[in-house]
Design a protein around this motif. Sequence first.
Motif, mmCIF file in Angstrom:
data_model
loop_
_atom_site.group_PDB
_atom_site.id
_atom_site.type_symbol
_atom_site.label_atom_id
_atom_site.label_comp_id
_atom_site.label_asym_id
_atom_site.label_seq_id
_atom_site.Cartn_x
_atom_site.Cartn_y
_atom_site.Cartn_z
ATOM 1 N N THR A 153 -33.051 68.377 -42.102
ATOM 2 C CA THR A 153 -32.857 67.608 -43.324
ATOM 3 C C THR A 153 -33.722 66.358 -43.288
ATOM 4 O OG1 THR A 153 -31.172 66.690 -44.800
ATOM 5 C CG2 THR A 153 -30.880 66.308 -42.444
ATOM 6 N N ALA A 154 -33.734 65.643 -44.382
ATOM 7 C CA ALA A 154 -34.485 64.394 -44.445
ATOM 8 C C ALA A 154 -33.821 63.352 -43.550
ATOM 9 C CB ALA A 154 -34.528 63.896 -45.884
ATOM 10 N N PRO A 155 -34.610 62.499 -42.918
ATOM 11 C CA PRO A 155 -34.028 61.424 -42.117
ATOM 12 C C PRO A 155 -33.211 60.478 -42.992
ATOM 13 C CG PRO A 155 -36.384 61.644 -41.679
ATOM 14 C CD PRO A 155 -36.069 62.503 -42.855
ATOM 15 N N GLY A 156 -32.248 59.807 -42.364
ATOM 16 C CA GLY A 156 -31.436 58.838 -43.083
ATOM 17 C C GLY A 156 -29.964 59.128 -42.933
ATOM 18 N N PRO A 157 -29.141 58.376 -43.654
ATOM 19 C CA PRO A 157 -27.687 58.552 -43.542
ATOM 20 C C PRO A 157 -27.209 59.796 -44.285
ATOM 21 C CG PRO A 157 -28.188 56.805 -45.103
ATOM 22 C CD PRO A 157 -29.496 57.241 -44.517
ATOM 23 N N HIS A 158 -26.301 60.506 -43.665
ATOM 24 C CA HIS A 158 -25.707 61.717 -44.254
ATOM 25 C C HIS A 158 -24.222 61.741 -43.915
ATOM 26 C CE1 HIS A 158 -29.549 63.538 -45.348
ATOM 27 N NE2 HIS A 158 -30.006 63.117 -44.168
ATOM 28 N N ARG A 159 -23.483 62.617 -44.606
ATOM 29 C CA ARG A 159 -22.063 62.850 -44.343
ATOM 30 C C ARG A 159 -21.906 64.307 -43.936
ATOM 31 N NH1 ARG A 159 -22.451 61.413 -49.313
ATOM 32 N NH2 ARG A 159 -21.254 63.173 -50.055
ATOM 33 N N LEU A 160 -21.247 64.546 -42.805
ATOM 34 C CA LEU A 160 -21.062 65.882 -42.254
ATOM 35 C C LEU A 160 -19.577 66.200 -42.219
ATOM 36 C CD1 LEU A 160 -22.586 68.255 -40.824
ATOM 37 C CD2 LEU A 160 -22.148 67.056 -38.681
ATOM 38 N N GLN A 161 -19.219 67.439 -42.587
ATOM 39 C CA GLN A 161 -17.814 67.858 -42.571
ATOM 40 C C GLN A 161 -17.736 69.349 -42.303
ATOM 41 O OE1 GLN A 161 -15.574 67.741 -46.307
ATOM 42 N NE2 GLN A 161 -13.819 66.907 -45.186
ATOM 43 N N LEU A 218 -37.823 72.402 -32.457
ATOM 44 C CA LEU A 218 -38.966 72.622 -33.336
ATOM 45 C C LEU A 218 -38.757 71.907 -34.673
ATOM 46 C CD1 LEU A 218 -39.488 76.443 -32.665
ATOM 47 C CD2 LEU A 218 -40.682 74.516 -31.620
ATOM 48 N N ILE A 219 -38.604 70.614 -34.611
ATOM 49 C CA ILE A 219 -38.355 69.828 -35.808
ATOM 50 C C ILE A 219 -39.687 69.536 -36.481
ATOM 51 C CG2 ILE A 219 -37.398 67.675 -36.718
ATOM 52 C CD1 ILE A 219 -35.663 67.568 -34.153
ATOM 53 N N PRO A 220 -39.856 69.961 -37.736
ATOM 54 C CA PRO A 220 -41.109 69.670 -38.443
ATOM 55 C C PRO A 220 -41.292 68.165 -38.646
ATOM 56 C CG PRO A 220 -39.828 71.353 -39.587
ATOM 57 C CD PRO A 220 -38.950 70.776 -38.523
ATOM 58 N N GLN A 221 -42.542 67.751 -38.726
ATOM 59 C CA GLN A 221 -42.839 66.334 -38.923
ATOM 60 C C GLN A 221 -42.211 65.839 -40.225
ATOM 61 O OE1 GLN A 221 -46.978 65.439 -38.715
ATOM 62 N NE2 GLN A 221 -46.675 63.256 -39.024
ATOM 63 N N GLY A 222 -41.570 64.677 -40.150
ATOM 64 C CA GLY A 222 -40.926 64.099 -41.315
ATOM 65 C C GLY A 222 -39.503 64.580 -41.540
ATOM 66 N N TRP A 223 -38.975 65.410 -40.639
ATOM 67 C CA TRP A 223 -37.629 65.948 -40.775
ATOM 68 C C TRP A 223 -36.759 65.496 -39.612
ATOM 69 C CZ3 TRP A 223 -35.859 69.149 -44.731
ATOM 70 C CH2 TRP A 223 -36.828 69.562 -45.631
ATOM 71 N N LEU A 257 -34.149 72.597 -44.578
ATOM 72 C CA LEU A 257 -35.137 73.587 -44.193
ATOM 73 C C LEU A 257 -34.393 74.774 -43.611
ATOM 74 C CD1 LEU A 257 -38.192 74.030 -43.972
ATOM 75 C CD2 LEU A 257 -38.059 73.093 -41.681
ATOM 76 N N VAL A 258 -34.600 75.944 -44.171
ATOM 77 C CA VAL A 258 -33.859 77.134 -43.775
ATOM 78 C C VAL A 258 -34.763 78.021 -42.921
ATOM 79 C CG1 VAL A 258 -32.650 79.154 -44.650
ATOM 80 C CG2 VAL A 258 -32.535 77.011 -45.901
ATOM 81 N N GLY A 259 -34.204 78.607 -41.867
ATOM 82 C CA GLY A 259 -34.927 79.598 -41.080
ATOM 83 C C GLY A 259 -35.432 79.114 -39.737
#
Length: 131
Positions: free
Chosen positions: A69-77, A23-28, A15-17
């Motif tokens: 972003t969507a909930p769940g596992p992610h990789r950050l770098q 202010l996390i939107p529901q489901g994010w 989600l951009v902007g």
Amino acid sequence: MSTISGRDEPGVIVLVGVRNPRLIPQGWAAVVVHRPGGRYRDSLRSYEVHLDGFLVGVVRPGRHLVVHTAPGPHRLQGRIDWCSSPVVAVNAEEGRSAHFTMEPNRGFGELVAAILWSHSTYLRLAPVFAP
């Protein structure tokens, strides 16, 4: 909402902007990358932030980047030129924000060695835990 992908396969959905992690939107979920200011090394450069292998934004000294972003596992770098941080596993929880600090991994005196031999540890990307 936008999809970040340069290929035919689905990319990371972000989600951009929205710049406030509260202010996390529901489901994010939110991933927040802080970059401390006041350091000489790389002070004129922005660091790239990659989520699941895709560029999602840049962060300048003394600033932060909020990626929803969507909930769940992610990789950050984090990346700068041909150097990077190690990949960090993120478990993004719905309605919550995960905070990280990105900064140079070594002092200014070790800069040449870091560029020549330690490409994947040039940056340090560390989780910030709430007290």
